[in-house]
Design a protein around this motif. Structure first.
Motif, mmCIF file in Angstrom:
data_model
loop_
_atom_site.group_PDB
_atom_site.id
_atom_site.type_symbol
_atom_site.label_atom_id
_atom_site.label_comp_id
_atom_site.label_asym_id
_atom_site.label_seq_id
_atom_site.Cartn_x
_atom_site.Cartn_y
_atom_site.Cartn_z
ATOM 1 N N TYR A 191 0.843 -1.204 0.000
ATOM 2 C CA TYR A 191 0.000 0.000 0.000
ATOM 3 C C TYR A 191 0.881 1.258 0.000
ATOM 4 N N PRO A 194 3.156 1.770 -4.077
ATOM 5 C CA PRO A 194 2.427 1.328 -5.268
ATOM 6 C C PRO A 194 3.412 0.958 -6.373
ATOM 7 N N SER A 207 -0.442 -3.227 -5.011
ATOM 8 C CA SER A 207 -1.466 -2.193 -4.844
ATOM 9 C C SER A 207 -1.239 -1.077 -5.850
ATOM 10 N N GLU A 208 -2.353 -0.630 -6.427
ATOM 11 C CA GLU A 208 -2.233 0.478 -7.383
ATOM 12 C C GLU A 208 -2.588 1.805 -6.722
ATOM 13 N N ASN A 209 -3.535 1.732 -5.760
ATOM 14 C CA ASN A 209 -4.083 2.981 -5.208
ATOM 15 C C ASN A 209 -3.652 3.280 -3.784
ATOM 16 N N LYS A 212 -5.725 4.140 -0.301
ATOM 17 C CA LYS A 212 -7.142 3.904 -0.621
ATOM 18 C C LYS A 212 -7.413 2.398 -0.575
ATOM 19 N N ASP A 213 -6.466 1.608 -1.107
ATOM 20 C CA ASP A 213 -6.621 0.150 -1.076
ATOM 21 C C ASP A 213 -6.587 -0.371 0.370
ATOM 22 N N HIS A 230 -9.357 10.325 -1.050
ATOM 23 C CA HIS A 230 -7.950 9.914 -1.174
ATOM 24 C C HIS A 230 -7.146 11.102 -1.690
ATOM 25 N N ARG A 232 -3.223 12.905 -2.238
ATOM 26 C CA ARG A 232 -1.773 12.666 -2.265
ATOM 27 C C ARG A 232 -1.043 13.970 -2.522
ATOM 28 N N GLU A 237 0.309 11.367 2.119
ATOM 29 C CA GLU A 237 -0.846 10.716 1.485
ATOM 30 C C GLU A 237 -1.856 10.444 2.598
ATOM 31 N N ALA A 239 -6.084 8.930 3.399
ATOM 32 C CA ALA A 239 -7.337 8.344 2.920
ATOM 33 C C ALA A 239 -8.309 8.408 4.094
#
Length: 616
Positions: A191, A194, A207-209, A212-213, A230, A232, A237, A239
């Motif tokens: 997380y 990414p 994890s891409e997000n 948020k993930d 979310h 950044r 960062e 969320a």
């Protein structure tokens, strides 16, 4: 009496590995057996992975492979590989490492340069392998001592570093790695990074997000009051969402990729900035606790050369971001003031969702305030002496004390059991709270009941979690009940109470069940305590021809002299964990709702095993 000579001969300088082995707590917090997420064996794993993460951050190597087979751990990255001439020094010489050149590693994780050296010193077997420029260099150690210096050889393997280690069983007694804890740690890594893939025993995490993930994993979509916000920025960062059902605040905080489970300056700044921004956005002076009630959020910042309050880096102490940047507080405040405010102006669903939650929290707080005041007055009278609590000296918030992670509260039933535990406990780190009979079933009740029910009110006061988890007094909360049907029922009622009102105690891995032995098998020379039927059979085999067998029916029967063995170094704890596939709501209604045939069947199936154990 002759004066004792105090000369240079009296001053003994321990070499690095002796020092680590003598005082492991200074380097890795507590030891433990793997039943708790902050046990030393996970810190060892983390120290090795942190080095791989630093490689990823530098743009070298997108995959990390982690293999754990019973007690052996292998970690392989595909970064640049340790310079071959320095392979031995990097894992066995204090103050050697690439992290002191702060240009390369300004916002690195493992800044104390002790990481892999501590792992090496605390492992019965430790092997490091570095591959670069088509050459491979390896070295093997035992308890920090070099046992095999392997010459450099040609290699066609992909470049990178591989570390294999087996924690030393003389230090980590009866340990075992629990996949749930390892997975949670590895998920946090992806997380926060990414684009990184971590392959754990063949299972891939990616994890891409980012954060948020992490929130999607923590809270189900049906339980969100509005979609996740979310945001950044450079070095930060966040969320944020609110839960429809949860009472308490829940935060996941990170500094330089480090999970700061005890918060610190960045989390305090985030909580303060959030309230300030929301008050300004709505133009109303909402109560801070109403704004934050039921929040589920994550915040991650990067700081230059951070200062942590504890060796295991679980609480940030730094007030500055480093370099010519502002303080942590100003930095987070400015970020939220701009970004969150902009977001709320553009996203009416979130703005309305937050306001609804605040108004609802305000209403509930006002309804509770009369009862809370009564309870507080009652508690004040008894608080001079919380009559249910036999306290200990060291608490979780004492981060400067290296035993703070050992702080434990045993919740026991009846006076006989609490008597045995109270007499045999370690008064520095172990406290006892005794229940009178069966606690109330709180399923489906509101927070009001916590104040109206004296026992729950005193338990909440003992834990110090009424307003938030920030001030939790004990790292381990252990339910210590008999292994019979009544004991099981009490366990279930207590778990219901925590799930209903303080679920993050369970989410963050603080709640346990104490295992107690079912049998004692002994002869004149040796006593063995057995927790399972299998252990009993082995003990009978070992102590034949005719050992004496005692069957323990309840904790109250075990004398304090014996109890010492079950809550000391050899304590066996079963963590209470949440199953991701079932929400807290579903879990509670399944176990504590109206008696469904499913549940009766499930309980009969599972109790049968327990009762068979008890009857044998």
């Amino acid at each position: 009496m002759a004066e004792t000579q105090y000369t240079e001969d009296n001053i003994r300088s321990l070499d690095w590995k002796e020092h680590i082995r003598m005082r492991p707590g200074m380097y890795i917090g507590k030891l433990g057996d793997g039943s708790s997420p902050d046990d030393g064996i996970y810190i060892l794993l983390k120290e090795v992975i942190d080095n791989c993460i630093d490689e990823f951050v530098m743009g070298a190597g997108k995959t990390i492979e982690v293999r754990i087979k019973e007690k052996e751990v292998k970690v392989r990255d595909f970064g640049r590989g340790i310079p071959l001439g320095k392979v031995i020094d990097v894992v066995s010489k204090m103050n050697t490492g690439g992290k002191y050149d702060s240009r390369a590693f300004k916002k690195s994780v493992g800044l104390n340069g002790v990481g892999t050296k501590a792992v090496n010193a605390l492992s019965s077997f430790f092997k490091v392998e570095s591959i670069r420029d088509n050459q491979l260099k390896a070295a093997e150690f035992s308890l920090g001592e070099l046992t095999n210096d392997v010459a450099i050889e040609e290699s066609s393997k992909r470049k990178g570093t591989k570390v294999i280690f087996i924690p030393d069983e003389a230090i980590f007694k009866n340990f075992k790695y629990r996949n749930e804890y390892v997975e949670k740690m590895l998920k946090n890594y992806v997380y926060l990074n990414p684009g990184l893939t971590i392959d754990f025993n063949g299972q891939k995490f990616y994890s891409e997000n980012g954060l948020k993930d992490l929130l999607m994993e923590t809270i189900s979509e049906e339980d969100m009051a509005y979609p996740i916000i979310h945001l950044r920025g450079e070095d930060i960062e966040v969320a944020i969402t609110h839960s429809k059902t949860q009472y308490s605040e829940e935060y996941h905080s990170f500094v330089n990729g480090q999970n700061t489970t005890q918060g610190g300056t960045h989390l305090a700044a985030f909580r303060e900035a959030l309230v300030k921004t929301i008050r300004e956005f709505y133009g109303k002076n909402y109560d801070a606790s109403d704004v934050r009630k039921s929040i589920v959020s994550a915040v991650s910042i990067k700081v230059m050369e951070p200062v942590f309050e504890s060796q295991t880096k679980t609480k940030l102490g730094s007030t500055d971001m480093g370099g010519d940047l502002p303080t942590v507080r100003t930095f987070i405040n400015d970020f939220l003031k701009t970004q969150l405010d902009n977001y709320l102006h553009k996203n009416h669903e979130a703005a309305d969702g937050i306001q609804r939650k605040i108004v609802q929290a305000e209403r509930e707080r006002k309804e509770l305030s009369g009862i809370r005041k009564l309870a507080k007055d009652r508690a004040k009278k008894s608080n001079l002496h919380n009559k249910k609590l036999r306290d200990c000296r060291v608490h979780l918030a004492d981060v400067k004390n290296e035993r703070n992670l050992e702080s434990t509260l045993f919740i026991t039933e009846g006076d006989s059991a609490s008597g045995s535990i109270t007499k045999s406990r370690d008064v520095n780190t172990q406290a006892v709270f005794s229940l009178r009979g069966k606690p109330l079933n709180t399923y489906g009740m509101t927070k009001k009941i916590v104040y109206e029910n004296e026992e729950f009110n005193l338990l909440q006061a003992a834990l110090n979690i009424e307003d938030s988890m920030e001030d939790l007094r004990y790292n381990n909360i252990v339910i210590a009940t008999d292994a019979d049907v009544d004991g099981m029922h009490i366990r279930l009622l207590l778990i219901t109470f925590f799930l209903q009102f303080f679920p993050e105690l369970i989410k963050e891995g603080h709640l346990y069940i104490l295992q107690t032995p079912l049998f004692r098998v002994r002869n004149k020379k040796k006593t063995i305590y057995c927790y399972t039927e299998e252990e009993r059979r082995d003990a009978l085999e070992e102590l034949k021809p005719k050992p004496e067998i005692t069957r323990f029916k309840g904790l109250g029967e075990i004398s304090p002299d014996e109890f010492v063995h079950f809550i000391g170094n050899d304590i066996r704890l079963d963590p209470v964990m949440l199953d991701k596939s079932m929400s807290i709501e579903e879990l509670l209604s399944f176990y504590m709702g109206k008696n469904t045939p499913d549940r009766q069947e499930f309980i009969i199936e599972n109790l049968k095993v327990e009762l068979d154990r008890v009857e044998e």
